[in-house]
Motif scaffolding. Sequence first.
Motif, PDB file in Angstrom:
ATOM      1  N   SER A  67       1.108  -1.540   0.282  1.00  0.00           N
ATOM      2  CA  SER A  67       0.025   0.328  -0.325  1.00  0.00           C
ATOM      3  C   SER A  67       0.898   0.735   0.213  1.00  0.00           C
ATOM      4  O   SER A  67       2.088   0.878   0.489  1.00  0.00           O
ATOM      5  CB  SER A  67      -1.340   0.207   1.279  1.00  0.00           C
ATOM      6  OG  SER A  67      -0.054   0.417   2.328  1.00  0.00           O
ATOM      7  N   GLU A  68       0.413   2.567  -0.569  1.00  0.00           N
ATOM      8  CA  GLU A  68       0.820   3.913  -0.631  1.00  0.00           C
ATOM      9  C   GLU A  68       1.019   3.697   0.582  1.00  0.00           C
ATOM     10  O   GLU A  68       2.891   4.730   0.535  1.00  0.00           O
ATOM     11  CB  GLU A  68       0.226   4.699  -0.629  1.00  0.00           C
ATOM     12  CG  GLU A  68       0.637   5.935  -1.831  1.00  0.00           C
ATOM     13  CD  GLU A  68      -0.647   6.533  -1.812  1.00  0.00           C
ATOM     14  OE1 GLU A  68       0.470   8.300  -2.125  1.00  0.00           O
ATOM     15  OE2 GLU A  68      -1.699   6.151  -2.167  1.00  0.00           O
ATOM     16  N   ASP A  69       1.277   3.957   1.942  1.00  0.00           N
ATOM     17  CA  ASP A  69       1.985   4.257   3.018  1.00  0.00           C
ATOM     18  C   ASP A  69       2.776   3.565   4.034  1.00  0.00           C
ATOM     19  O   ASP A  69       3.598   3.141   4.922  1.00  0.00           O
ATOM     20  CB  ASP A  69       0.849   4.420   4.364  1.00  0.00           C
ATOM     21  CG  ASP A  69      -0.596   3.898   4.673  1.00  0.00           C
ATOM     22  OD1 ASP A  69      -0.851   2.522   3.865  1.00  0.00           O
ATOM     23  OD2 ASP A  69      -0.865   3.649   5.752  1.00  0.00           O
ATOM     24  N   GLN A  70       2.639   2.055   3.305  1.00  0.00           N
ATOM     25  CA  GLN A  70       3.487   1.088   4.094  1.00  0.00           C
ATOM     26  C   GLN A  70       5.449   1.674   4.050  1.00  0.00           C
ATOM     27  O   GLN A  70       5.256   1.617   2.933  1.00  0.00           O
ATOM     28  CB  GLN A  70       3.177   0.094   3.389  1.00  0.00           C
ATOM     29  CG  GLN A  70       2.194  -0.826   3.748  1.00  0.00           C
ATOM     30  CD  GLN A  70       2.083  -1.970   3.534  1.00  0.00           C
ATOM     31  OE1 GLN A  70       2.502  -2.355   2.526  1.00  0.00           O
ATOM     32  NE2 GLN A  70       1.843  -3.175   4.458  1.00  0.00           N
ATOM     33  N   MET A  71       5.412   1.456   5.217  1.00  0.00           N
ATOM     34  CA  MET A  71       7.256   1.135   5.209  1.00  0.00           C
ATOM     35  C   MET A  71       7.719  -0.172   5.523  1.00  0.00           C
ATOM     36  O   MET A  71       7.310  -0.559   5.738  1.00  0.00           O
ATOM     37  CB  MET A  71       8.189   2.361   6.486  1.00  0.00           C
ATOM     38  CG  MET A  71       6.816   4.033   5.893  1.00  0.00           C
ATOM     39  SD  MET A  71       7.552   4.776   4.601  1.00  0.00           S
ATOM     40  CE  MET A  71       9.203   5.559   4.593  1.00  0.00           C
ATOM     41  N   ASP A  99      14.139   4.534   6.859  1.00  0.00           N
ATOM     42  CA  ASP A  99      13.384   3.810   6.170  1.00  0.00           C
ATOM     43  C   ASP A  99      12.464   3.834   5.452  1.00  0.00           C
ATOM     44  O   ASP A  99      13.000   5.199   4.533  1.00  0.00           O
ATOM     45  CB  ASP A  99      12.093   3.740   7.386  1.00  0.00           C
ATOM     46  CG  ASP A  99      12.281   2.858   8.827  1.00  0.00           C
ATOM     47  OD1 ASP A  99      13.514   2.819   8.698  1.00  0.00           O
ATOM     48  OD2 ASP A  99      11.288   2.922   9.968  1.00  0.00           O
ATOM     49  N   GLN A 100      12.127   3.754   3.656  1.00  0.00           N
ATOM     50  CA  GLN A 100      11.595   3.355   2.281  1.00  0.00           C
ATOM     51  C   GLN A 100      10.129   3.177   2.261  1.00  0.00           C
ATOM     52  O   GLN A 100      10.484   2.287   3.264  1.00  0.00           O
ATOM     53  CB  GLN A 100      12.723   3.328   2.177  1.00  0.00           C
ATOM     54  CG  GLN A 100      14.387   3.974   1.983  1.00  0.00           C
ATOM     55  CD  GLN A 100      14.228   5.232   2.238  1.00  0.00           C
ATOM     56  OE1 GLN A 100      13.874   6.009   1.099  1.00  0.00           O
ATOM     57  NE2 GLN A 100      15.366   5.211   2.292  1.00  0.00           N
ATOM     58  N   PRO A 101       9.799   3.659   2.083  1.00  0.00           N
ATOM     59  CA  PRO A 101       8.705   2.698   1.074  1.00  0.00           C
ATOM     60  C   PRO A 101       8.429   1.917   1.127  1.00  0.00           C
ATOM     61  O   PRO A 101       9.335   1.306  -0.072  1.00  0.00           O
ATOM     62  CB  PRO A 101       7.858   4.095  -0.118  1.00  0.00           C
ATOM     63  CG  PRO A 101       8.665   5.608  -0.261  1.00  0.00           C
ATOM     64  CD  PRO A 101      10.083   4.974   0.853  1.00  0.00           C
ATOM     65  N   ARG A 102       7.530   0.622   0.737  1.00  0.00           N
ATOM     66  CA  ARG A 102       7.334   0.132   0.401  1.00  0.00           C
ATOM     67  C   ARG A 102       7.608  -0.599  -0.945  1.00  0.00           C
ATOM     68  O   ARG A 102       7.949  -1.214  -1.673  1.00  0.00           O
ATOM     69  CB  ARG A 102       6.003  -1.701   1.317  1.00  0.00           C
ATOM     70  CG  ARG A 102       6.620  -3.058   0.978  1.00  0.00           C
ATOM     71  CD  ARG A 102       5.677  -3.478   1.699  1.00  0.00           C
ATOM     72  NE  ARG A 102       4.941  -4.742   1.398  1.00  0.00           N
ATOM     73  CZ  ARG A 102       5.151  -5.525   2.473  1.00  0.00           C
ATOM     74  NH1 ARG A 102       4.524  -5.477   3.352  1.00  0.00           N
ATOM     75  NH2 ARG A 102       5.017  -6.570   1.234  1.00  0.00           N
ATOM     76  N   ARG A 103       6.905   0.067  -1.762  1.00  0.00           N
ATOM     77  CA  ARG A 103       6.499  -0.231  -2.830  1.00  0.00           C
ATOM     78  C   ARG A 103       8.015   0.545  -3.868  1.00  0.00           C
ATOM     79  O   ARG A 103       8.335  -0.116  -4.800  1.00  0.00           O
ATOM     80  CB  ARG A 103       5.370   1.533  -3.238  1.00  0.00           C
ATOM     81  CG  ARG A 103       4.219   1.334  -3.412  1.00  0.00           C
ATOM     82  CD  ARG A 103       2.940   2.197  -3.989  1.00  0.00           C
ATOM     83  NE  ARG A 103       1.794   1.286  -3.822  1.00  0.00           N
ATOM     84  CZ  ARG A 103       0.730   2.243  -4.513  1.00  0.00           C
ATOM     85  NH1 ARG A 103       1.316   3.318  -4.681  1.00  0.00           N
ATOM     86  NH2 ARG A 103      -0.263   1.123  -4.062  1.00  0.00           N
TER      87      ARG A 103
END
Length: 196
Positions: A67-71, A99-103
């Motif tokens: 999802s857009e907000d996952q890190m 930490d970085q955005p999962r996407r």
Amino acid sequence: MQPDLAALVGSRICHDLISPIGAIGNGVELLALTDGDTGAEMELISESVQNASARIRYLRIAYGAASEDQMVSRSEVLSILAATARSGRINYIWQIDGDQPRRLVRCALLMLQAIEASLPLGGDIQITKDGETWVMRGEGPRLAVDQALWDNLLSPQPGFRYTAAHVQFALLPGVLAEAGRALDFTHTADDLVARF
């Protein structure tokens, strides 16, 4: 119809496999504590469980839904890459802080697999950032770039046929688009560089 069914299937498979592998790892630890056996057999089982766990965590991020907000934490990425490197011929050099955005991590892990396909004898893959652009450089003793795969990654053609070993190339255009990124790719006889 669910728009990202493949990612949900990937997430489900990884979710269902991680628990039993974790249980096997716990069982191996208990056996070692109970009878003190630290022989070669126990070491092999323990190492295999660690490798399988790392591989599933890798695949969960690379092929699962994001999802857009996952890190994803830097320590999680480093742990996955360190365990993956122990069982292979690739050395990963993750030089991205925090930490970085999962996407974006998902893009990076799929891109790692694409670069690995061009390093049949192994080598080093360095992951850095230049401003907001992610830069991934692969170097090895002999590059084997499949130009058709990379060309189709840059400009997808309808009906292009992939093998199971190259599914990362099929997924990357959609995953990059979902993350709002465009790919730039160059290579020489000695190295290849992917930017997104």
